[in-house]
Design a protein around this motif. Structure first.
Motif, PDB file in Angstrom:
ATOM      1  N   ARG A  33     -14.415  28.701  46.670  1.00  0.00           N
ATOM      2  CA  ARG A  33     -13.884  27.705  47.662  1.00  0.00           C
ATOM      3  C   ARG A  33     -14.723  27.881  48.897  1.00  0.00           C
ATOM      4  NH1 ARG A  33      -7.195  27.946  46.699  1.00  0.00           N
ATOM      5  NH2 ARG A  33      -7.277  27.171  44.614  1.00  0.00           N
ATOM      6  N   LEU A  34     -15.033  29.121  49.329  1.00  0.00           N
ATOM      7  CA  LEU A  34     -16.120  29.130  50.405  1.00  0.00           C
ATOM      8  C   LEU A  34     -17.267  28.398  50.379  1.00  0.00           C
ATOM      9  CD1 LEU A  34     -14.992  32.747  51.629  1.00  0.00           C
ATOM     10  CD2 LEU A  34     -14.551  30.751  52.955  1.00  0.00           C
ATOM     11  N   ILE A  35     -17.738  28.626  49.049  1.00  0.00           N
ATOM     12  CA  ILE A  35     -19.222  27.957  48.819  1.00  0.00           C
ATOM     13  C   ILE A  35     -19.036  26.339  48.451  1.00  0.00           C
ATOM     14  CG2 ILE A  35     -20.850  27.699  46.807  1.00  0.00           C
ATOM     15  CD1 ILE A  35     -20.268  30.499  45.957  1.00  0.00           C
ATOM     16  N   ALA A  36     -17.936  26.053  48.003  1.00  0.00           N
ATOM     17  CA  ALA A  36     -17.679  24.566  47.986  1.00  0.00           C
ATOM     18  C   ALA A  36     -17.477  23.843  49.392  1.00  0.00           C
ATOM     19  CB  ALA A  36     -16.388  24.303  46.990  1.00  0.00           C
ATOM     20  N   ALA A  37     -16.921  24.724  50.309  1.00  0.00           N
ATOM     21  CA  ALA A  37     -16.735  24.266  51.592  1.00  0.00           C
ATOM     22  C   ALA A  37     -17.786  24.280  52.522  1.00  0.00           C
ATOM     23  CB  ALA A  37     -15.397  25.118  52.338  1.00  0.00           C
ATOM     24  N   GLY A  38     -19.276  24.961  51.927  1.00  0.00           N
ATOM     25  CA  GLY A  38     -20.388  24.924  52.609  1.00  0.00           C
ATOM     26  C   GLY A  38     -20.557  26.365  53.584  1.00  0.00           C
ATOM     27  N   VAL A  68     -15.197  22.798  41.894  1.00  0.00           N
ATOM     28  CA  VAL A  68     -14.245  23.720  42.790  1.00  0.00           C
ATOM     29  C   VAL A  68     -13.657  22.830  43.933  1.00  0.00           C
ATOM     30  CG1 VAL A  68     -14.264  25.463  44.155  1.00  0.00           C
ATOM     31  CG2 VAL A  68     -15.641  25.807  42.190  1.00  0.00           C
ATOM     32  N   GLY A  69     -12.614  22.939  44.241  1.00  0.00           N
ATOM     33  CA  GLY A  69     -11.903  22.099  45.324  1.00  0.00           C
ATOM     34  C   GLY A  69     -12.210  22.575  46.692  1.00  0.00           C
ATOM     35  N   ARG A  70     -12.438  21.172  47.426  1.00  0.00           N
ATOM     36  CA  ARG A  70     -12.601  21.564  48.825  1.00  0.00           C
ATOM     37  C   ARG A  70     -11.833  20.632  49.598  1.00  0.00           C
ATOM     38  NH1 ARG A  70     -18.828  19.892  50.051  1.00  0.00           N
ATOM     39  NH2 ARG A  70     -18.471  17.500  49.626  1.00  0.00           N
ATOM     40  N   VAL A  71     -11.599  20.699  51.058  1.00  0.00           N
ATOM     41  CA  VAL A  71     -11.036  19.866  51.805  1.00  0.00           C
ATOM     42  C   VAL A  71     -11.933  18.541  52.218  1.00  0.00           C
ATOM     43  CG1 VAL A  71      -9.810  19.431  54.029  1.00  0.00           C
ATOM     44  CG2 VAL A  71      -9.155  21.320  52.783  1.00  0.00           C
ATOM     45  N   VAL A  99      -7.610  24.722  53.196  1.00  0.00           N
ATOM     46  CA  VAL A  99      -7.665  24.745  54.571  1.00  0.00           C
ATOM     47  C   VAL A  99      -8.246  25.733  55.572  1.00  0.00           C
ATOM     48  CG1 VAL A  99      -6.243  24.162  56.749  1.00  0.00           C
ATOM     49  CG2 VAL A  99      -6.107  22.864  54.884  1.00  0.00           C
ATOM     50  N   LEU A 100      -7.744  26.847  55.037  1.00  0.00           N
ATOM     51  CA  LEU A 100      -8.104  28.064  55.523  1.00  0.00           C
ATOM     52  C   LEU A 100      -9.661  28.506  55.223  1.00  0.00           C
ATOM     53  CD1 LEU A 100      -7.910  30.947  57.092  1.00  0.00           C
ATOM     54  CD2 LEU A 100      -7.341  31.733  54.802  1.00  0.00           C
ATOM     55  N   CYS A 101     -10.272  28.087  54.217  1.00  0.00           N
ATOM     56  CA  CYS A 101     -11.507  28.183  53.732  1.00  0.00           C
ATOM     57  C   CYS A 101     -12.442  27.034  54.447  1.00  0.00           C
ATOM     58  CB  CYS A 101     -11.693  28.007  52.085  1.00  0.00           C
ATOM     59  SG  CYS A 101     -11.270  29.404  50.976  1.00  0.00           S
ATOM     60  N   ASP A 102     -11.834  26.070  54.749  1.00  0.00           N
ATOM     61  CA  ASP A 102     -12.566  24.922  55.367  1.00  0.00           C
ATOM     62  C   ASP A 102     -12.819  25.388  56.995  1.00  0.00           C
ATOM     63  OD1 ASP A 102     -13.539  21.952  55.693  1.00  0.00           O
ATOM     64  OD2 ASP A 102     -12.312  22.503  57.342  1.00  0.00           O
ATOM     65  N   THR A 120      -2.086  15.230  64.004  1.00  0.00           N
ATOM     66  CA  THR A 120      -1.781  15.238  62.811  1.00  0.00           C
ATOM     67  C   THR A 120      -2.911  14.476  61.857  1.00  0.00           C
ATOM     68  OG1 THR A 120       0.730  15.390  62.869  1.00  0.00           O
ATOM     69  CG2 THR A 120      -0.312  14.780  60.600  1.00  0.00           C
ATOM     70  N   ILE A 121      -3.431  15.108  60.861  1.00  0.00           N
ATOM     71  CA  ILE A 121      -4.443  14.795  60.077  1.00  0.00           C
ATOM     72  C   ILE A 121      -4.293  14.695  58.807  1.00  0.00           C
ATOM     73  CG2 ILE A 121      -7.320  15.019  59.737  1.00  0.00           C
ATOM     74  CD1 ILE A 121      -7.074  16.966  62.347  1.00  0.00           C
ATOM     75  N   ALA A 122      -4.867  13.566  57.963  1.00  0.00           N
ATOM     76  CA  ALA A 122      -4.805  13.440  56.792  1.00  0.00           C
ATOM     77  C   ALA A 122      -5.828  14.006  56.073  1.00  0.00           C
ATOM     78  CB  ALA A 122      -4.667  12.132  56.310  1.00  0.00           C
ATOM     79  N   PHE A 123      -5.731  14.688  54.826  1.00  0.00           N
ATOM     80  CA  PHE A 123      -6.911  15.094  54.036  1.00  0.00           C
ATOM     81  C   PHE A 123      -6.548  15.050  52.669  1.00  0.00           C
ATOM     82  CE2 PHE A 123      -4.151  18.775  54.902  1.00  0.00           C
ATOM     83  CZ  PHE A 123      -4.420  19.575  53.371  1.00  0.00           C
ATOM     84  N   GLU A 124      -7.676  15.068  51.825  1.00  0.00           N
ATOM     85  CA  GLU A 124      -7.375  15.297  50.415  1.00  0.00           C
ATOM     86  C   GLU A 124      -8.126  16.405  49.760  1.00  0.00           C
ATOM     87  OE1 GLU A 124      -8.430  11.546  48.655  1.00  0.00           O
ATOM     88  OE2 GLU A 124      -6.977  10.326  49.526  1.00  0.00           O
ATOM     89  N   ILE A 125      -8.032  16.731  48.534  1.00  0.00           N
ATOM     90  CA  ILE A 125      -8.708  17.796  47.821  1.00  0.00           C
ATOM     91  C   ILE A 125      -9.630  17.118  47.125  1.00  0.00           C
ATOM     92  CG2 ILE A 125      -8.552  19.856  46.640  1.00  0.00           C
ATOM     93  CD1 ILE A 125      -7.342  19.998  49.282  1.00  0.00           C
ATOM     94  N   GLU A 126     -11.030  17.566  47.082  1.00  0.00           N
ATOM     95  CA  GLU A 126     -11.946  16.855  46.209  1.00  0.00           C
ATOM     96  C   GLU A 126     -12.895  17.978  45.511  1.00  0.00           C
ATOM     97  OE1 GLU A 126     -14.850  14.624  48.298  1.00  0.00           O
ATOM     98  OE2 GLU A 126     -15.554  16.353  49.687  1.00  0.00           O
TER      99      GLU A 126
END
Length: 420
Positions: A90-95, A251-254, A49-52, A234-240
């Motif tokens: 993770r930063l790269i995966a988050a764009g 690599v995982g991202r939100v 979440v922080l990386c996103d 409140t927001i739902a999210f998944e790790i993909e």
């Protein structure tokens, strides 16, 4: 020890102090000039979440709620995750635009060491100011703070207050990751360590796996509290997992989802040991209320509140019973409906349980229909047979003392209205 002779005390008129409106890095979750806690258990997705959020800052991209984010720079202090193996991928995966993200490094005698607020705060402040960052993320709270006793209120203030003062001077946001302990305390008081740490943060975000999701994939981002603004949804999210260049594995991202009607306390509640009778009572309540056909959602919620059935128990009972929710026409009210018989398996056999108190007149919330077999008893006001407490009126849906009139449970007010 501070020399008291050098301290000057003065009284400043409040009329001479100009008010300042709080600005936000991510409204209303992460304010500028204040510390924000991002809390959750291990592997709940805090760092992703922080990386996103950092990636969105570097791109100037909207938050999932639609809140605008000014494009800027960010910095990350970490003593838990390796920048090379975890943070950067993770930063790269988050764009993220990596040219706008700095990693705080500290060296001592030519050797890289972990940063510490006890010894490195001056250098950290210079770096953050020179880099003109909008947000600093801290991963590994107590390792970075350098505290010796995390349960000490005095030490929490002594180590955390200088960091907060720095954030206020720089007018930047700070997102600090913290683990939570197993407890039945509120979301604001679940973080490990002294409550002094929580009290120095002005905003708290809770992150947890959605315990109602059978797949275990869905997570929840909930705003537990804020002293400087409103509470965000409140927001739902998944790790993909996503592929990145030169990596064999993903690599995982939100991946953000929809808003969810859950409070942070409900998100963080330990429902593994939940009293199953509460869900059983909610199932009884819904079957009783919807047994004769659809009912408006707002009526269901209002009746549940009067019956002291929590929204969390109500939602789980709805899911268990397969309750459908749809709008009545294009602009009509939302209706709740039980599935057709046989379309959805009934909920599990109800356990014996004490039902919630609903009013001074209604000591129980029984769904048992009134019966005349061996129980006939004239009511004192002439309305049908046998006054019963804690029943749902099948006319107005109110929980009150009811009477059996023409085979329908009817409260006194509806009976009088019908009689007139």
């Amino acid at each position: 020890m501070t020399d008291a002779r050098n301290r000057i005390v003065s009284l400043v008129l409040s009329s001479s102090i100009a008010p300042v409106e709080t600005r936000f890095v991510v409204a209303p979750y992460i304010p500028r000039g204040e510390a924000t806690w991002i809390e959750g258990v291990t592997k709940s997705g805090k760092t992703m979440v922080l990386c996103d959020i950092v990636a969105r800052i570097t791109r100037g991209e909207l938050f999932p709620t639609g809140a605008p984010i000014d494009r800027g720079r960010a910095a990350i202090l970490t003593c838990e995750d390796s920048p090379e193996r975890t943070i950067i991928p993770r930063l790269i995966a988050a764009g993220a635009d990596l040219s706008r993200v700095s990693i705080v490094r500290v060296e001592d005698a030519g050797e890289e060491v972990l940063p510490s607020f006890l010894t490195d705060l001056d250098g950290i402040e210079r770096g953050l100011r020179d880099d003109n960052v909008a947000l600093v993320g801290v991963d590994g709270t107590f390792g970075v703070l350098g505290v010796r006793d995390s349960s000490s209120y005095t030490e929490a203030y002594a180590t955390m207050l200088p960091f907060v003062a720095m954030i206020r001077r720089l007018e930047i946001g700070a997102a600090i990751l913290r683990h939570v302990r197993k407890s039945d305390a509120s979301a604001l008081n679940r973080g490990v360590g002294s409550v002094g740490f929580a009290s120095l943060g002005r905003s708290t975000i809770s992150i947890a796996v959605d315990k109602d999701d059978e797949t275990g994939a869905r997570r929840l981002f909930a705003h537990a509290g804020s002293n400087v603004g409103e509470i965000g949804p409140t927001i739902a999210f998944e790790i993909e997992g996503v592929p990145i260049e030169k990596f064999e594995r993903t690599v995982g991202r939100v991946r953000w989802g929809e808003s969810v009607d859950l409070s942070a306390d409900e998100v963080m509640a330990d429902r593994h040991g939940e009293d199953r009778s509460a869900v059983g009572a909610a199932c009884d309540f819904i079957e009783d209320l919807l047994g004769n056909g659809p009912c408006q959602s707002n009526v269901v919620y209002a009746a549940a509140d009067r019956a002291r059935i929590s929204r969390a128990s109500l939602r789980r009972a709805q899911k268990k019973l397969g309750v459908k929710r749809a709008r009545d026409g294009e602009r009509g009210p939302w209706l709740m409906t039980l599935p057709a018989p046989g379309a959805q398996p009934a909920h599990a056999v109800k356990s014996e349980h004490v039902r919630p108190k609903v009013s001074t007149y209604a000591r129980t919330c029984s769904k048992e229909p009134l019966s005349l077999e061996g129980k006939t008893e004239p009511s004192e006001n002439g309305f049908g047979e046998r006054a019963a407490r804690g029943q749902i009126c099948q006319v107005c849906q109110k929980i009150d003392r009811c009477y059996l009139i023409d085979g329908r449970r009817t409260c006194g007010a509806c009976a009088m209205a019908a009689a007139s």
